[in-house]
Design a protein around this motif. Structure first.
Motif, PDB file in Angstrom:
ATOM      1  N   LYS A  59       0.811  -1.222   0.000  1.00 28.11           N
ATOM      2  CA  LYS A  59       0.000   0.000   0.000  1.00 28.11           C
ATOM      3  C   LYS A  59       0.845   1.272   0.000  1.00 28.11           C
ATOM      4  CE  LYS A  59      -4.254  -1.922   1.924  1.00 28.11           C
ATOM      5  NZ  LYS A  59      -5.253  -1.865   3.040  1.00 28.11           N
ATOM      6  N   PRO A  60       1.885   1.378   0.846  1.00 31.92           N
ATOM      7  CA  PRO A  60       2.723   2.581   0.767  1.00 31.92           C
ATOM      8  C   PRO A  60       3.381   2.747  -0.595  1.00 31.92           C
ATOM      9  CG  PRO A  60       3.121   1.416   2.822  1.00 31.92           C
ATOM     10  CD  PRO A  60       2.267   0.524   1.986  1.00 31.92           C
ATOM     11  N   PHE A  61       3.882   1.642  -1.166  1.00 30.60           N
ATOM     12  CA  PHE A  61       4.515   1.712  -2.481  1.00 30.60           C
ATOM     13  C   PHE A  61       3.512   2.119  -3.551  1.00 30.60           C
ATOM     14  CE2 PHE A  61       5.726  -0.327  -6.517  1.00 30.60           C
ATOM     15  CZ  PHE A  61       6.975   0.251  -6.703  1.00 30.60           C
ATOM     16  N   LEU A  62       2.303   1.559  -3.486  1.00 35.38           N
ATOM     17  CA  LEU A  62       1.270   1.901  -4.458  1.00 35.38           C
ATOM     18  C   LEU A  62       0.897   3.380  -4.358  1.00 35.38           C
ATOM     19  CD1 LEU A  62      -0.683   0.894  -6.636  1.00 35.38           C
ATOM     20  CD2 LEU A  62      -2.331   0.377  -4.802  1.00 35.38           C
ATOM     21  N   ALA A  63       0.779   3.877  -3.126  1.00 33.71           N
ATOM     22  CA  ALA A  63       0.456   5.296  -2.930  1.00 33.71           C
ATOM     23  C   ALA A  63       1.540   6.192  -3.524  1.00 33.71           C
ATOM     24  CB  ALA A  63       0.285   5.594  -1.443  1.00 33.71           C
ATOM     25  N   ILE A  64       2.792   5.835  -3.305  1.00 30.25           N
ATOM     26  CA  ILE A  64       3.911   6.612  -3.837  1.00 30.25           C
ATOM     27  C   ILE A  64       3.878   6.630  -5.362  1.00 30.25           C
ATOM     28  CG2 ILE A  64       6.430   6.648  -4.078  1.00 30.25           C
ATOM     29  CD1 ILE A  64       6.525   5.534  -1.168  1.00 30.25           C
ATOM     30  N   VAL A  65       3.660   5.466  -5.973  1.00 33.46           N
ATOM     31  CA  VAL A  65       3.639   5.373  -7.436  1.00 33.46           C
ATOM     32  C   VAL A  65       2.495   6.193  -8.015  1.00 33.46           C
ATOM     33  CG1 VAL A  65       3.262   3.809  -9.377  1.00 33.46           C
ATOM     34  CG2 VAL A  65       4.804   3.151  -7.529  1.00 33.46           C
ATOM     35  N   ALA A 118       0.374  19.079  -2.323  1.00 34.63           N
ATOM     36  CA  ALA A 118      -0.827  18.617  -1.623  1.00 34.63           C
ATOM     37  C   ALA A 118      -0.546  17.337  -0.847  1.00 34.63           C
ATOM     38  CB  ALA A 118      -1.961  18.390  -2.619  1.00 34.63           C
ATOM     39  N   ALA A 119       0.217  16.415  -1.443  1.00 31.51           N
ATOM     40  CA  ALA A 119       0.547  15.154  -0.762  1.00 31.51           C
ATOM     41  C   ALA A 119       1.357  15.419   0.501  1.00 31.51           C
ATOM     42  CB  ALA A 119       1.324  14.241  -1.706  1.00 31.51           C
ATOM     43  N   ILE A 120       2.332  16.325   0.415  1.00 32.58           N
ATOM     44  CA  ILE A 120       3.144  16.675   1.587  1.00 32.58           C
ATOM     45  C   ILE A 120       2.264  17.269   2.677  1.00 32.58           C
ATOM     46  CG2 ILE A 120       4.967  18.190   2.454  1.00 32.58           C
ATOM     47  CD1 ILE A 120       6.267  17.957  -0.357  1.00 32.58           C
ATOM     48  N   SER A 121       1.394  18.202   2.294  1.00 41.95           N
ATOM     49  CA  SER A 121       0.534  18.872   3.270  1.00 41.95           C
ATOM     50  C   SER A 121      -0.421  17.896   3.937  1.00 41.95           C
ATOM     51  CB  SER A 121      -0.257  19.994   2.589  1.00 41.95           C
ATOM     52  OG  SER A 121       0.609  20.979   2.074  1.00 41.95           O
ATOM     53  N   ILE A 122      -1.031  17.023   3.151  1.00 34.08           N
ATOM     54  CA  ILE A 122      -1.958  16.032   3.712  1.00 34.08           C
ATOM     55  C   ILE A 122      -1.225  15.120   4.689  1.00 34.08           C
ATOM     56  CG2 ILE A 122      -3.372  14.005   3.169  1.00 34.08           C
ATOM     57  CD1 ILE A 122      -4.092  15.448   0.519  1.00 34.08           C
ATOM     58  N   GLY A 123      -0.018  14.669   4.303  1.00 25.91           N
ATOM     59  CA  GLY A 123       0.754  13.795   5.178  1.00 25.91           C
ATOM     60  C   GLY A 123       1.113  14.452   6.493  1.00 25.91           C
ATOM     61  N   LEU A 131       1.519   5.327   5.940  1.00 27.42           N
ATOM     62  CA  LEU A 131       0.928   5.864   4.716  1.00 27.42           C
ATOM     63  C   LEU A 131       1.171   7.364   4.590  1.00 27.42           C
ATOM     64  CD1 LEU A 131      -0.733   5.358   2.191  1.00 27.42           C
ATOM     65  CD2 LEU A 131      -2.800   5.726   3.550  1.00 27.42           C
ATOM     66  N   ASN A 132       1.054   8.098   5.694  1.00 22.09           N
ATOM     67  CA  ASN A 132       1.262   9.543   5.641  1.00 22.09           C
ATOM     68  C   ASN A 132       2.728   9.916   5.395  1.00 22.09           C
ATOM     69  OD1 ASN A 132      -1.388  10.724   6.015  1.00 22.09           O
ATOM     70  ND2 ASN A 132      -1.348   9.851   8.069  1.00 22.09           N
ATOM     71  N   VAL A 133       3.643   9.155   5.966  1.00 26.87           N
ATOM     72  CA  VAL A 133       5.058   9.398   5.671  1.00 26.87           C
ATOM     73  C   VAL A 133       5.346   9.065   4.208  1.00 26.87           C
ATOM     74  CG1 VAL A 133       7.440   8.745   6.227  1.00 26.87           C
ATOM     75  CG2 VAL A 133       5.769   9.037   8.059  1.00 26.87           C
ATOM     76  N   ALA A 134       4.670   8.040   3.675  1.00 26.21           N
ATOM     77  CA  ALA A 134       4.813   7.713   2.254  1.00 26.21           C
ATOM     78  C   ALA A 134       4.298   8.864   1.382  1.00 26.21           C
ATOM     79  CB  ALA A 134       4.053   6.425   1.931  1.00 26.21           C
ATOM     80  N   LEU A 135       3.216   9.519   1.791  1.00 28.37           N
ATOM     81  CA  LEU A 135       2.703  10.680   1.060  1.00 28.37           C
ATOM     82  C   LEU A 135       3.730  11.806   1.038  1.00 28.37           C
ATOM     83  CD1 LEU A 135      -1.021  10.966   2.265  1.00 28.37           C
ATOM     84  CD2 LEU A 135      -0.171   9.971   0.149  1.00 28.37           C
ATOM     85  N   ILE A 136       4.343  12.058   2.184  1.00 31.41           N
ATOM     86  CA  ILE A 136       5.366  13.102   2.268  1.00 31.41           C
ATOM     87  C   ILE A 136       6.541  12.762   1.370  1.00 31.41           C
ATOM     88  CG2 ILE A 136       6.995  14.266   3.819  1.00 31.41           C
ATOM     89  CD1 ILE A 136       4.930  13.751   6.087  1.00 31.41           C
ATOM     90  N   PHE A 137       6.957  11.495   1.391  1.00 30.10           N
ATOM     91  CA  PHE A 137       8.063  11.041   0.540  1.00 30.10           C
ATOM     92  C   PHE A 137       7.734  11.240  -0.933  1.00 30.10           C
ATOM     93  CE2 PHE A 137       9.854   7.590  -2.045  1.00 30.10           C
ATOM     94  CZ  PHE A 137      11.207   7.833  -1.874  1.00 30.10           C
ATOM     95  N   ALA A 138       6.533  10.826  -1.350  1.00 29.43           N
ATOM     96  CA  ALA A 138       6.137  10.948  -2.756  1.00 29.43           C
ATOM     97  C   ALA A 138       6.087  12.405  -3.184  1.00 29.43           C
ATOM     98  CB  ALA A 138       4.775  10.290  -2.968  1.00 29.43           C
ATOM     99  N   GLY A 139       5.539  13.272  -2.329  1.00 30.09           N
ATOM    100  CA  GLY A 139       5.466  14.685  -2.663  1.00 30.09           C
ATOM    101  C   GLY A 139       6.831  15.325  -2.788  1.00 30.09           C
ATOM    102  N   ALA A 140       7.701  15.019  -1.840  1.00 27.96           N
ATOM    103  CA  ALA A 140       9.056  15.578  -1.891  1.00 27.96           C
ATOM    104  C   ALA A 140       9.792  15.090  -3.129  1.00 27.96           C
ATOM    105  CB  ALA A 140       9.817  15.191  -0.622  1.00 27.96           C
ATOM    106  N   LEU A 141       9.650  13.810  -3.451  1.00 29.75           N
ATOM    107  CA  LEU A 141      10.317  13.253  -4.622  1.00 29.75           C
ATOM    108  C   LEU A 141       9.755  13.861  -5.907  1.00 29.75           C
ATOM    109  CD1 LEU A 141      12.372  11.272  -5.724  1.00 29.75           C
ATOM    110  CD2 LEU A 141      10.629   9.475  -5.635  1.00 29.75           C
ATOM    111  N   GLY A 142       8.448  14.105  -5.945  1.00 28.94           N
ATOM    112  CA  GLY A 142       7.840  14.711  -7.120  1.00 28.94           C
ATOM    113  C   GLY A 142       8.425  16.070  -7.441  1.00 28.94           C
ATOM    114  N   ASN A 143       8.607  16.905  -6.431  1.00 29.00           N
ATOM    115  CA  ASN A 143       9.175  18.232  -6.661  1.00 29.00           C
ATOM    116  C   ASN A 143      10.681  18.178  -6.941  1.00 29.00           C
ATOM    117  OD1 ASN A 143       6.814  19.750  -6.503  1.00 29.00           O
ATOM    118  ND2 ASN A 143       6.947  19.971  -4.284  1.00 29.00           N
TER     119      ASN A 143
END
Length: 216
Positions: free
Chosen positions: A6-12, A182-187, A96-108
């Motif tokens: 689930k964390p990996f899927l959320a990040i992708v 948005a992902a970072i903020s939500i996380g 899951l929320n730390v995964a959201l922060i990771f995905a958002g940071a990586l996106g930028n």
């Protein structure tokens, strides 16, 4: 391995959605172009920034490089944190929320690291070109972050009697942001709201054999 699914899927999903939308914006909209989603309160407005989330800036070319390198170091630590939390069976919501922060940071980071190499300059008159013959608009680590979501829900003028800002235009919510922001903020907000649930002391399960009690 199921714990990683689930964390990996959320990040992708977040990374794909973030980058697909940014690519579309860069290739189909001129800088400053916008269109309305819901009246005057929800817009797609194309802008770019050299700095942090929500359009904040950070000190020139040297500051830009320092910020990008800091982001890379930070996202590496966050990625390690996701793995650590999973291995140590922390609360799934926290993971899951730390995964959201990771995905958002990586996106930028992708924007600021590679977009300068991949695209020509976006202007108010022309859309950007992907892999232009003359090279991109900037070097490695000096790309601009693409933002597009704009929600000026409340607009007006601050009363003249109000100190310092009296008489100035007022807009809420003024910052333009992207899916990664948005992902970072939500996380972050979710962790702050549910921190008691995430970090409460749980009953410790014994992971070692019970020692025998010797009665005298």
């Amino acid at each position: 391995m199921k714990a990683y699914y689930k964390p990996f899927l959320a990040i992708v999903i977040i990374l794909l959605a973030d980058q697909v939308l940014k690519f579309w914006i860069k290739l189909n909209m001129t800088l400053g172009q916008e269109f309305h989603l819901i009246g005057k309160w929800a817009l797609i407005h194309f802008t770019e920034n050299n700095g942090m989330a929500f359009g904040m800036e950070f000190g020139g070319e040297a500051g830009k490089l320092a910020l990008t390198l800091f982001r890379i170091a930070a996202v590496s630590m966050i990625g390690y944190g996701v793995v650590y939390l999973i291995k140590n069976k922390y609360h799934r919501g926290l993971i899951l929320n730390v995964a959201l922060i990771f995905a958002g940071a990586l996106g930028n980071i992708i924007d600021s690291s590679f977009y300068g190499l991949l695209f020509s300059e976006s202007t108010y008159f022309e859309t950007a070109k992907f892999l232009p013959a003359g090279g991109g608009y900037a070097g490695l680590f000096h790309g601009k972050v693409v933002d597009m979501f704009y929600f000026p829900i409340i607009q007006g003028i601050i009363p003249t009697w109000f100190p310092i800002w009296g008489g100035e235009d007022f807009i809420f919510f003024r910052p333009v942001f992207n899916i990664a922001d948005a992902a970072i903020s939500i996380g972050v907000i979710s962790i702050l709201i549910f921190q008691k649930r995430y970090f409460k002391e749980e009953r410790m399960e014994e992971s070692y054999p019970h020692s025998e009690i010797v009665e005298e």
